[in-house]
Motif scaffolding. Structure first.
Motif, mmCIF file in Angstrom:
data_model
loop_
_atom_site.group_PDB
_atom_site.id
_atom_site.type_symbol
_atom_site.label_atom_id
_atom_site.label_comp_id
_atom_site.label_asym_id
_atom_site.label_seq_id
_atom_site.Cartn_x
_atom_site.Cartn_y
_atom_site.Cartn_z
ATOM 1 N N ALA A 67 -13.737 24.131 24.630
ATOM 2 C CA ALA A 67 -12.929 24.623 23.641
ATOM 3 C C ALA A 67 -12.043 25.542 23.862
ATOM 4 O O ALA A 67 -12.697 26.583 24.557
ATOM 5 C CB ALA A 67 -13.400 24.702 22.259
ATOM 6 N N PHE A 86 1.832 23.724 16.810
ATOM 7 C CA PHE A 86 0.393 23.937 16.275
ATOM 8 C C PHE A 86 0.201 22.574 15.251
ATOM 9 O O PHE A 86 -1.008 22.232 15.231
ATOM 10 C CB PHE A 86 0.145 25.242 15.620
ATOM 11 C CG PHE A 86 -1.032 25.415 15.006
ATOM 12 C CD1 PHE A 86 -2.205 25.630 15.778
ATOM 13 C CD2 PHE A 86 -1.287 25.042 13.606
ATOM 14 C CE1 PHE A 86 -3.388 26.006 15.341
ATOM 15 C CE2 PHE A 86 -2.663 25.207 13.338
ATOM 16 C CZ PHE A 86 -3.734 25.638 13.890
ATOM 17 N N PRO A 106 -11.620 17.662 16.827
ATOM 18 C CA PRO A 106 -11.539 16.616 15.924
ATOM 19 C C PRO A 106 -10.370 16.121 15.307
ATOM 20 O O PRO A 106 -10.246 15.935 14.169
ATOM 21 C CB PRO A 106 -12.649 17.270 14.895
ATOM 22 C CG PRO A 106 -13.091 18.309 15.443
ATOM 23 C CD PRO A 106 -12.187 18.893 16.489
HETATM 24 C C1 HEC Z 1 -16.093 19.878 17.693
HETATM 25 C C2 HEC Z 1 -15.285 20.870 18.197
HETATM 26 C C3 HEC Z 1 -14.055 21.773 17.748
HETATM 27 C C4 HEC Z 1 -13.883 21.919 16.465
HETATM 28 C C5 HEC Z 1 -14.579 22.080 15.262
HETATM 29 C C6 HEC Z 1 -12.469 22.270 16.589
HETATM 30 N N1 HEC Z 1 -11.986 22.290 17.726
HETATM 31 FE FE1 HEC Z 1 -10.073 22.802 18.561
HETATM 32 N N2 HEC Z 1 -10.503 22.010 20.254
HETATM 33 C C7 HEC Z 1 -11.628 21.489 20.783
HETATM 34 C C8 HEC Z 1 -11.827 21.077 22.113
HETATM 35 C C9 HEC Z 1 -12.807 20.599 23.093
HETATM 36 C C10 HEC Z 1 -10.192 21.286 22.650
HETATM 37 C C11 HEC Z 1 -9.871 21.173 23.709
HETATM 38 C C12 HEC Z 1 -9.204 19.659 24.056
HETATM 39 C C13 HEC Z 1 -8.508 19.304 25.134
HETATM 40 O O1 HEC Z 1 -8.250 20.182 26.012
HETATM 41 O O2 HEC Z 1 -7.978 18.143 25.391
HETATM 42 C C14 HEC Z 1 -9.764 21.921 21.345
HETATM 43 C C15 HEC Z 1 -8.171 22.129 21.246
HETATM 44 C C16 HEC Z 1 -7.655 22.725 20.147
HETATM 45 C C17 HEC Z 1 -6.237 23.094 20.377
HETATM 46 C C18 HEC Z 1 -5.333 22.983 21.505
HETATM 47 C C19 HEC Z 1 -5.502 24.158 22.197
HETATM 48 C C20 HEC Z 1 -4.814 24.272 23.495
HETATM 49 O O3 HEC Z 1 -4.650 25.191 24.375
HETATM 50 O O4 HEC Z 1 -4.442 23.042 24.449
HETATM 51 C C21 HEC Z 1 -5.921 23.798 19.074
HETATM 52 C C22 HEC Z 1 -4.745 24.505 18.532
HETATM 53 C C23 HEC Z 1 -7.154 23.663 18.347
HETATM 54 N N3 HEC Z 1 -8.118 23.091 18.867
HETATM 55 C C24 HEC Z 1 -7.325 24.280 17.161
HETATM 56 C C25 HEC Z 1 -8.646 23.991 16.198
HETATM 57 C C26 HEC Z 1 -8.529 24.634 14.897
HETATM 58 C C27 HEC Z 1 -7.274 25.186 14.046
HETATM 59 C C28 HEC Z 1 -9.887 24.177 14.467
HETATM 60 C C29 HEC Z 1 -10.471 24.572 13.017
HETATM 61 C C30 HEC Z 1 -9.702 23.764 12.018
HETATM 62 C C31 HEC Z 1 -10.296 23.409 15.648
HETATM 63 N N4 HEC Z 1 -9.541 23.417 16.410
HETATM 64 C C32 HEC Z 1 -11.534 23.131 15.575
HETATM 65 C C33 HEC Z 1 -12.716 21.506 19.714
HETATM 66 C C34 HEC Z 1 -12.841 21.797 18.545
#
Ligand code: HEC
Ligand code: HEC
Ligand code: HEC
Length: 408
Positions: A67, A86, A106
Motif C-alpha cells: 500500500a 483522489f 478496496p
Molecule cells: C486492504 C488494504 C487497503 C485499505 C484498507 C486501503 N487501501 Fe488504499 N491502497 C491499497 C493498496 C494495496 C494500494 C496500491 C494499489 C496499486 O498500486 O495498484 C492502495 C492505493 C491507494 C491510493 C492510490 C495511491 C497511489 O499512489 O497510487 C489511494 C489514494 C488510497 N489507496 C487511499 C486509501 C484511503 C483513503 C483508504 C481508507 C479510506 C484506503 N486507501 C484504504 C490498500 C488499501
C-alpha cells in the motif's frame, strides 16, 4: 505548522475555533472518523511506521502489493493530486495518471462512498505530516505487473457507483448498508471470492477463507451466520471484540482494534440493523456425530484434559474471558480453518478499552498430533448441540502447511 495542527487534533479539549473556521474543523474531524471506518491505516501505515506513509504488503491471488504513501508529500505521496484524482482513486480505482489500481485497494467497495465523504477524508489526510517515502507498490510477477491487465478484471468484477438508498427501507438501514457495503468494506473479507479475487456473484457476506482464517457468513436468517445474534450482540462484538457468542481473532481482531471499536454506537447499530436484514441461503441440515463415535470419544478425552479448564466441561465458556464453543457460529463454520488456526497457533483477542484484559488462547500445535487436533476439533464441532462436518488429519496437515508458509 502541520505538526502543530496534528497536536491540536489529538487534543479534543481545544475549541475547534483555535486555528480556523469551525466548518473546516468539522470537515476534518468527519474525515478522520470516516478514514477510521475505512481502516486506511490497516494497509497504508507500516507496523511502527509513520501514519499513512506507506505500509503493508497485501496478499492478492496474483502476488503481493504494498500500500503506497498517501500522506500529503507532493513527490512521494498524494499531496499534488487534484480532488478529482483522489475521488477517482476511491470511486474508479484509478491512479492520478489514470492507470488502474489493483483491487488490493478496496475500491470495489469504496466506490459506494459519496463524494462529500471522500472529500472529507481528503481534508483530513491533508492535515497529516507529509512523509517522504517512495513505495514501489507493484511487486507482482509478469503479466500481472501490467496495470492494464486490470481493465479486464474491472470489466468482469467491478461496477463503479455510489450507494443508492432503498426507499422501502429505513434511514438507519440505509446508513448501515452505505457503511457495510462501502467504506467499511466488510465484503473484502466476508464475500466469497473467485480464483481471480473477484466477488462471487450471489454470495455477498456469506463467508470466505483468507490469510489463514475463515471469515464466516455474516448474513442472518435461515439458521446461518448471525441468525441467533441480536442487533445489540452485533454492536457489542464490533465495539468490544467479544460478546456472548464469539471473540474476534486474527484479521477480525485487527479490524476491531483499528476500526470498528471507534465507530459510533449509532453507526454500529445501523450496520447491525442492515446485517440482520441480509439473508443467506439455508444451512445444509447436518446431524451431529454420535457421541459414541470413536473419533468423538478420542476428541472428548483430549478436550477434558486440555481445554475444559478454560472453556468449561459443557463448552459454555466464561463470559468475557473464555469464549463459548457451544454457541459460536465460527466453531461450526462450514470451513474449519479458523478453529484449526486457533487450536494450532493460539491467538490473542482484540485490544479494546472495553475488554482490556485480552486473555490469550494457548497454542497446541506443538503438543498435539494431526490426528489429535482433528479429533478435538471434530468433537467441539459436534458436541453440545453443535453439528458440523468432521475434520480429518489431512485437513490439519494442510492448515499446518498454510500457517507455516505465512510465518516470516
Ligand atoms: C486492504 C488494504 C487497503 C485499505 C484498507 C486501503 N487501501 Fe488504499 N491502497 C491499497 C493498496 C494495496 C494500494 C496500491 C494499489 C496499486 O498500486 O495498484 C492502495 C492505493 C491507494 C491510493 C492510490 C495511491 C497511489 O499512489 O497510487 C489511494 C489514494 C488510497 N489507496 C487511499 C486509501 C484511503 C483513503 C483508504 C481508507 C479510506 C484506503 N486507501 C484504504 C490498500 C488499501
Ligand atoms: C480483514 C478481513 C476482515 C474484515 C475487513 C472484516 N472482517 Fe469480520 N471477520 C473476519 C474474520 C477472519 C472473522 C473470523 C474471526 C474469528 O474466527 O475469530 C470475522 C468475524 C466476524 C464476525 C463474527 C462472526 C462469527 O460468526 O463469529 C462478525 C459479526 C464480523 N466479522 C463482522 C464484520 C463486519 C460488520 C465487518 C465490516 C465492518 C467486518 N467483519 C470486516 C475478517 C474480516
Ligand atoms: C488457558 C485457557 C484456554 C485453554 C486451555 C484453551 N483455550 Fe481456547 N480460547 C481461550 C481464549 C482466551 C480464547 C479467545 C482468544 C481469541 O479469540 O483471540 C479461545 C478461543 C478458542 C476458540 C475460538 C472461538 C471463537 O469463537 O472463534 C476455539 C475454537 C478454541 N479456543 C478451542 C480450544 C480447544 C479445542 C482447546 C483445547 C485443545 C482450547 N481452546 C484450550 C482460552 C483457552
Amino acid at each position: 505548522m502541520r505538526a502543530a495542527l496534528l497536536g491540536l487534533m489529538a487534543c479534543s479539549m481545544l475549541a475547534p475555533a483555535a486555528w480556523g473556521a469551525e466548518q473546516d474543523y468539522s470537515l476534518i474531524e468527519r474525515g478522520r472518523y470516516l478514514a477510521t471506518i475505512g481502516d486506511c491505516t490497516a494497509c497504508h501505515t507500516a507496523p511502527g511506521g509513520k501514519l499513512m506513509a506507506g505500509g503493508r504488503a497485501i496478499e492478492t491471488p496474483f502476488g503481493n502489493i504494498v500500500a503506497p504513501n498517501i500522506t500529503p508529500d507532493r513527490e512521494t505521496g498524494i499531496g499534488a493530486w487534484s480532488d478529482d484524482a483522489f475521488y477517482a482513486s476511491m470511486h474508479d480505482g484509478k491512479t492520478a495518471r489514470g492507470e488502474n489500481l489493483y483491487p488490493a485497494m478496496p475500491y470495489p467497495y469504496f466506490t459506494k462512498t459519496r463524494r462529500d465523504d471522500v472529500m472529507a477524508i481528503r481534508a483530513w489526510l491533508n492535515t497529516l505530516e507529509p512523509v517522504v517515502n517512495r513505495v514501489d507498490a507493484n511487486q507482482l510477477p509478469f503479466p500481472f505487473s501490467i496495470r492494464a491487465a486490470m481493465t479486464g478484471w474491472n470489466a468482469l468484477f467491478f461496477q463503479a457507483g455510489e450507494w443508492q438508498d432503498d426507499t422501502q427501507k429505513s434511514a438507519e438501514w440505509n446508513r448501515g448498508g452505505y457503511l457495510v457495503e462501502g467504506l467499511a468494506h466488510c465484503g473484502a473479507c466476508h464475500n466469497a471470492k473467485n480464483a481471480l479475487g473477484g466477488d462471487e456473484s450471489g454470495s455477498r457476506l456469506q463467508g470466505f477463507a483468507l490469510q489463514g482464517w475463515f471469515a464466516p457468513a455474516i448474513t442472518s436468517g435461515n439458521g446461518v451466520g448471525l441468525d441467533k445474534w441480536t442487533v445489540d450482540d452485533i454492536v457489542e462484538y464490533l465495539k468490544t471484540g467479544t460478546n456472548r457468542f464469539a471473540t474476534a481473532a486474527g484479521p477480525m481482531a485487527e479490524a476491531v482494534s483499528d476500526s470498528t471499536q471507534h465507530i459510533s454506537l449509532a453507526d454500529l447499530r445501523a450496520m447491525a440493523v442492515y446485517l440482520k436484514d441480509q439473508k443467506g441461503p439455508a444451512a445444509e441440515k447436518r446431524q451431529a456425530m454420535a457421541a459414541s463415535d470413536p473419533v468423538m470419544q478420542a476428541g472428548e478425552a483430549i478436550y477434558v484434559d486440555k481445554c475444559a479448564a478454560c472453556h468449561t466441561m459443557n463448552g459454555a465458556g466464561i463470559a468475557r474471558l473464555f469464549p463459548t464453543l457451544s454457541a459460536s457460529p465460527s466453531v461450526e463454520a462450514r470451513d474449519p480453518l479458523s478453529v484449526l488456526h486457533v487450536i494450532l497457533n493460539g491467538t490473542r483477542a482484540a485490544h479494546t478499552p472495553y475488554a482490556p484484559t485480552s486473555p490469550a488462547m494457548p497454542a497446541f500445535g506443538w503438543e498435539l498430533t494431526d490426528v489429535q487436533v482433528a479429533a478435538v476439533a471434530t468433537y467441539v464441532r459436534n458436541a453440545w448441540g453443535n453439528a458440523a462436518a468432521p475434520v480429518t488429519a489431512g485437513d490439519v496437515s494442510s492448515v499446518r502447511k498454510n500457517l507455516a508458509a505465512r510465518r516470516e
